[in-house]
Write a protein that holds these residues in place. Structure first.
Motif, PDB file in Angstrom:
ATOM      1  N   ASP A   1     -40.611   7.073  15.952  1.00 27.69           N
ATOM      2  CA  ASP A   1     -39.993   7.070  15.780  1.00 27.69           C
ATOM      3  C   ASP A   1     -38.994   6.249  17.139  1.00 27.69           C
ATOM      4  OD1 ASP A   1     -40.105   7.720  13.528  1.00 27.69           O
ATOM      5  OD2 ASP A   1     -39.016   9.457  13.101  1.00 27.69           O
ATOM      6  N   LYS A   2     -38.878   6.734  17.737  1.00 30.50           N
ATOM      7  CA  LYS A   2     -38.939   6.237  18.741  1.00 30.50           C
ATOM      8  C   LYS A   2     -39.140   5.124  19.456  1.00 30.50           C
ATOM      9  CE  LYS A   2     -37.227  10.522  21.742  1.00 30.50           C
ATOM     10  NZ  LYS A   2     -36.989  11.236  22.739  1.00 30.50           N
ATOM     11  N   GLU A   3     -40.517   4.430  19.300  1.00 31.39           N
ATOM     12  CA  GLU A   3     -41.113   3.442  19.615  1.00 31.39           C
ATOM     13  C   GLU A   3     -40.730   2.370  18.177  1.00 31.39           C
ATOM     14  OE1 GLU A   3     -45.451   3.471  19.656  1.00 31.39           O
ATOM     15  OE2 GLU A   3     -45.522   5.577  20.989  1.00 31.39           O
ATOM     16  N   ILE A   4     -40.580   2.852  17.214  1.00 27.03           N
ATOM     17  CA  ILE A   4     -39.685   1.706  16.267  1.00 27.03           C
ATOM     18  C   ILE A   4     -38.833   1.044  16.185  1.00 27.03           C
ATOM     19  CG2 ILE A   4     -38.470   1.990  13.861  1.00 27.03           C
ATOM     20  CD1 ILE A   4     -41.488   3.932  13.375  1.00 27.03           C
ATOM     21  N   ASP A   5     -37.530   2.394  17.131  1.00 27.30           N
ATOM     22  CA  ASP A   5     -35.507   2.311  17.276  1.00 27.30           C
ATOM     23  C   ASP A   5     -36.614   1.014  18.219  1.00 27.30           C
ATOM     24  OD1 ASP A   5     -35.275   3.608  15.428  1.00 27.30           O
ATOM     25  OD2 ASP A   5     -34.744   4.950  16.683  1.00 27.30           O
ATOM     26  N   GLU A   6     -36.601   1.538  19.468  1.00 32.91           N
ATOM     27  CA  GLU A   6     -37.265   0.915  20.805  1.00 32.91           C
ATOM     28  C   GLU A   6     -37.809  -0.702  20.207  1.00 32.91           C
ATOM     29  OE1 GLU A   6     -40.196   2.449  22.825  1.00 32.91           O
ATOM     30  OE2 GLU A   6     -38.302   3.743  23.906  1.00 32.91           O
ATOM     31  N   LEU A   7     -39.151  -0.799  19.313  1.00 31.77           N
ATOM     32  CA  LEU A   7     -39.214  -2.110  18.697  1.00 31.77           C
ATOM     33  C   LEU A   7     -38.089  -3.113  17.708  1.00 31.77           C
ATOM     34  CD1 LEU A   7     -41.682  -3.622  18.671  1.00 31.77           C
ATOM     35  CD2 LEU A   7     -42.389  -2.793  16.904  1.00 31.77           C
TER      36      LEU A   7
ATOM     37  N   LYS B   1     -29.427   3.458   7.951  1.00 31.29           N
ATOM     38  CA  LYS B   1     -29.482   2.965   9.208  1.00 31.29           C
ATOM     39  C   LYS B   1     -28.194   2.673   9.631  1.00 31.29           C
ATOM     40  CE  LYS B   1     -34.246   2.620   8.554  1.00 31.29           C
ATOM     41  NZ  LYS B   1     -35.658   3.138   9.329  1.00 31.29           N
ATOM     42  N   ASN B   2     -28.568   3.294  11.609  1.00 28.04           N
ATOM     43  CA  ASN B   2     -27.500   2.489  12.138  1.00 28.04           C
ATOM     44  C   ASN B   2     -26.429   1.057  11.704  1.00 28.04           C
ATOM     45  OD1 ASN B   2     -27.257   4.896  13.384  1.00 28.04           O
ATOM     46  ND2 ASN B   2     -28.255   4.778  14.717  1.00 28.04           N
ATOM     47  N   THR B   3     -26.333   0.223  12.608  1.00 25.36           N
ATOM     48  CA  THR B   3     -25.444  -1.358  12.180  1.00 25.36           C
ATOM     49  C   THR B   3     -26.543  -1.573  13.461  1.00 25.36           C
ATOM     50  OG1 THR B   3     -24.284  -0.360  14.098  1.00 25.36           O
ATOM     51  CG2 THR B   3     -23.184  -0.602  12.170  1.00 25.36           C
ATOM     52  N   ASP B   4     -27.471  -1.335  13.935  1.00 26.07           N
ATOM     53  CA  ASP B   4     -28.408  -2.448  14.850  1.00 26.07           C
ATOM     54  C   ASP B   4     -29.467  -1.654  14.224  1.00 26.07           C
ATOM     55  OD1 ASP B   4     -29.396   0.480  15.610  1.00 26.07           O
ATOM     56  OD2 ASP B   4     -28.901   0.698  17.576  1.00 26.07           O
ATOM     57  N   GLY B   5     -29.749  -1.361  13.452  1.00 33.33           N
ATOM     58  CA  GLY B   5     -30.999  -1.046  12.452  1.00 33.33           C
ATOM     59  C   GLY B   5     -31.892  -0.055  12.816  1.00 33.33           C
ATOM     60  N   THR B   6     -31.456   0.604  13.292  1.00 36.90           N
ATOM     61  CA  THR B   6     -32.445   2.052  14.480  1.00 36.90           C
ATOM     62  C   THR B   6     -31.862   2.786  13.154  1.00 36.90           C
ATOM     63  OG1 THR B   6     -30.370   2.578  15.716  1.00 36.90           O
ATOM     64  CG2 THR B   6     -31.976   1.622  16.801  1.00 36.90           C
ATOM     65  N   ARG B   7     -33.287   3.816  13.132  1.00 36.79           N
ATOM     66  CA  ARG B   7     -32.830   5.424  12.523  1.00 36.79           C
ATOM     67  C   ARG B   7     -31.212   6.068  12.808  1.00 36.79           C
ATOM     68  NH1 ARG B   7     -36.427   9.829  15.170  1.00 36.79           N
ATOM     69  NH2 ARG B   7     -35.711   8.624  17.283  1.00 36.79           N
ATOM     70  N   SER B   8     -30.784   6.600  11.225  1.00 37.00           N
ATOM     71  CA  SER B   8     -29.566   7.612  11.436  1.00 37.00           C
ATOM     72  C   SER B   8     -29.301   8.002  12.152  1.00 37.00           C
ATOM     73  CB  SER B   8     -29.275   7.411   9.578  1.00 37.00           C
ATOM     74  OG  SER B   8     -29.765   8.258   9.376  1.00 37.00           O
ATOM     75  N   ASP B   9     -27.694   8.907  11.904  1.00 37.58           N
ATOM     76  CA  ASP B   9     -27.938  10.404  13.279  1.00 37.58           C
ATOM     77  C   ASP B   9     -28.378  11.689  11.928  1.00 37.58           C
ATOM     78  OD1 ASP B   9     -27.401   8.858  15.225  1.00 37.58           O
ATOM     79  OD2 ASP B   9     -24.883   9.328  15.206  1.00 37.58           O
ATOM     80  N   LYS B  10     -28.538  11.352  11.095  1.00 39.19           N
ATOM     81  CA  LYS B  10     -28.417  12.066  10.006  1.00 39.19           C
ATOM     82  C   LYS B  10     -30.233  12.193   9.893  1.00 39.19           C
ATOM     83  CE  LYS B  10     -27.520  14.407   5.549  1.00 39.19           C
ATOM     84  NZ  LYS B  10     -26.879  13.121   3.842  1.00 39.19           N
ATOM     85  N   GLU B  11     -31.201  11.457   9.677  1.00 39.52           N
ATOM     86  CA  GLU B  11     -32.472  11.061  10.380  1.00 39.52           C
ATOM     87  C   GLU B  11     -32.670  11.869  11.029  1.00 39.52           C
ATOM     88  OE1 GLU B  11     -36.338   8.860  10.177  1.00 39.52           O
ATOM     89  OE2 GLU B  11     -34.505   7.591   9.759  1.00 39.52           O
ATOM     90  N   LYS B  12     -32.047  12.015  12.429  1.00 41.84           N
ATOM     91  CA  LYS B  12     -32.581  12.570  13.580  1.00 41.84           C
ATOM     92  C   LYS B  12     -32.368  13.685  13.801  1.00 41.84           C
ATOM     93  CE  LYS B  12     -31.863   8.162  16.859  1.00 41.84           C
ATOM     94  NZ  LYS B  12     -30.960   7.769  17.330  1.00 41.84           N
ATOM     95  N   ASN B  13     -31.506  13.943  13.154  1.00 40.81           N
ATOM     96  CA  ASN B  13     -31.004  15.749  12.948  1.00 40.81           C
ATOM     97  C   ASN B  13     -31.459  16.575  12.411  1.00 40.81           C
ATOM     98  OD1 ASN B  13     -29.064  15.093  14.967  1.00 40.81           O
ATOM     99  ND2 ASN B  13     -27.303  14.889  13.469  1.00 40.81           N
ATOM    100  N   LEU B  14     -31.957  15.865  11.072  1.00 42.46           N
ATOM    101  CA  LEU B  14     -32.882  16.280   9.750  1.00 42.46           C
ATOM    102  C   LEU B  14     -34.651  16.707  10.755  1.00 42.46           C
ATOM    103  CD1 LEU B  14     -31.850  14.556   6.624  1.00 42.46           C
ATOM    104  CD2 LEU B  14     -31.466  17.130   7.511  1.00 42.46           C
TER     105      LEU B  14
END
Length: 314
Positions: free
Chosen positions: A80-86, A257-270
């Motif tokens: 998921d971190k790789e996805i956000d970075e990409l 998604k966040n405004t920059d297209g990355t994962r939402s905080d809710k998804e990260k927290n879950l």
């Protein structure tokens, strides 16, 4: 007259001992009573040991699936971190393209800038890589949910078995009855020896079966209770983790998604909560496994005494 009164006092003083003496069993009766009270205890304990062994395997599954869920969850977090970075790189490249398109540059300069941007982010291959990473993340999320569901079922089963696998009132009463019969046999042996009877066999039986006096039944139930509580904790954590993991991997959450297209905080927290609960389930399953293993040891010690006693009686 004084002599008669003194004799009456002596007789009266010893009268209470006559019923006790009369209640002493004959050697044969004492042996029969010991056989009736003590034979069969080893079979009951064998069943307890068998169920404790089964439960050790079951809670072992709960612990293993919990560990597996943690490993899968950690791998998913890395993906998921790789996805956000990409996504961040692709968004940055897109923004640079748009900015350059608005600038007054020659076509050659624009082509050169596009090539440098494409080279930095991998060009068209980045979109394909992003899709592959997202599919992999989705599969890992499903695996984690499945592993936690399996662990939950195992821990629920472990809780039920541990609750039932204990020395109940009937078995406790039988062991106490056996102890009492051995005590009566000991008294009968003393009387038989006075009567000149052969007490060799009876002494052998009394010597072996008297070991019941030193067994500690409380350890069996204490460790069984520990296994039940630990499995219960694992089941609760596993159920919560299964639910959380399924939510984290649902279309509704993934679409946020966040405004920059990355994962939402809710998804990260879950996802974080799922991994933590998977770890808690693994630890609880491991503790339950240890309790079950030590319960087997406690049962085995009592079962050995019971088996030897049954052996000499038969």
């Amino acid at each position: 007259m004084k002599t008669k009164i003194s004799l009456l006092v002596v007789i009266t003083a010893f009268l209470p001992s006559f019923p006790a003496a009369a209640s002493v069993l004959t050697l044969n009766d004492a042996l029969r009573a010991t056989y009736t009270a003590c034979v069969g205890i080893d079979e009951e304990l064998t069943d307890l040991k068998k169920m404790a062994g089964i439960n050790t395997a079951i809670t072992g599954v709960g612990a293993a699936t919990g560990v597996g869920a943690v490993a899968v969850g950690i791998k998913k977090e890395q993906i998921d971190k790789e996805i956000d970075e990409l996504i961040t790189k692709l968004r940055t490249a897109e923004q640079q393209r748009n900015n350059n398109a608005e600038r007054d540059l020659s076509n050659e300069d624009k082509e050169e800038i596009v090539k440098s941007i494409s080279s930095a982010v991998g060009g068209a291959s980045s979109s394909s890589e992003l899709s592959q990473l997202q599919d992999k993340s989705k599969k890992l999320g499903n695996w984690r949910t499945g592993l936690m569901a399996t662990g939950t079922v195992a821990n629920v089963a472990g809780t039920i078995i541990a609750a039932k696998n204990k020395v109940d009132g009937d078995l406790d009463a039988q062991i106490n009855s056996c102890k009492e019969s051995v005590s009566n046999l000991r008294t009968a042996i003393m009387q038989a020896r006075i009567n000149g009877e052969d007490v060799t066999e009876a002494q052998s039986i009394e010597s072996v079966c008297s070991e019941f006096e030193y067994v500690d039944l409380s350890k069996i139930n204490t460790r069984g209770k520990g296994a039940m509580i630990s499995s219960g904790v694992g089941a609760v954590a596993g159920l919560a983790g299964t639910t959380t993991s399924a939510m984290a991997n649902s279309k509704n959450i993934l679409s946020q998604k966040n405004t920059d297209g990355t994962r939402s905080d809710k998804e990260k927290n879950l996802n974080t909560a799922s991994n933590v609960l998977a770890g808690a389930s693994a630890v609880a399953g491991g503790v339950a496994t240890v309790f079950n293993a030590t319960q087997i040891s406690a049962i085995k010690k009592v079962a050995e005494v019971a088996a030897k006693c049954t052996g000499v009686l038969k």
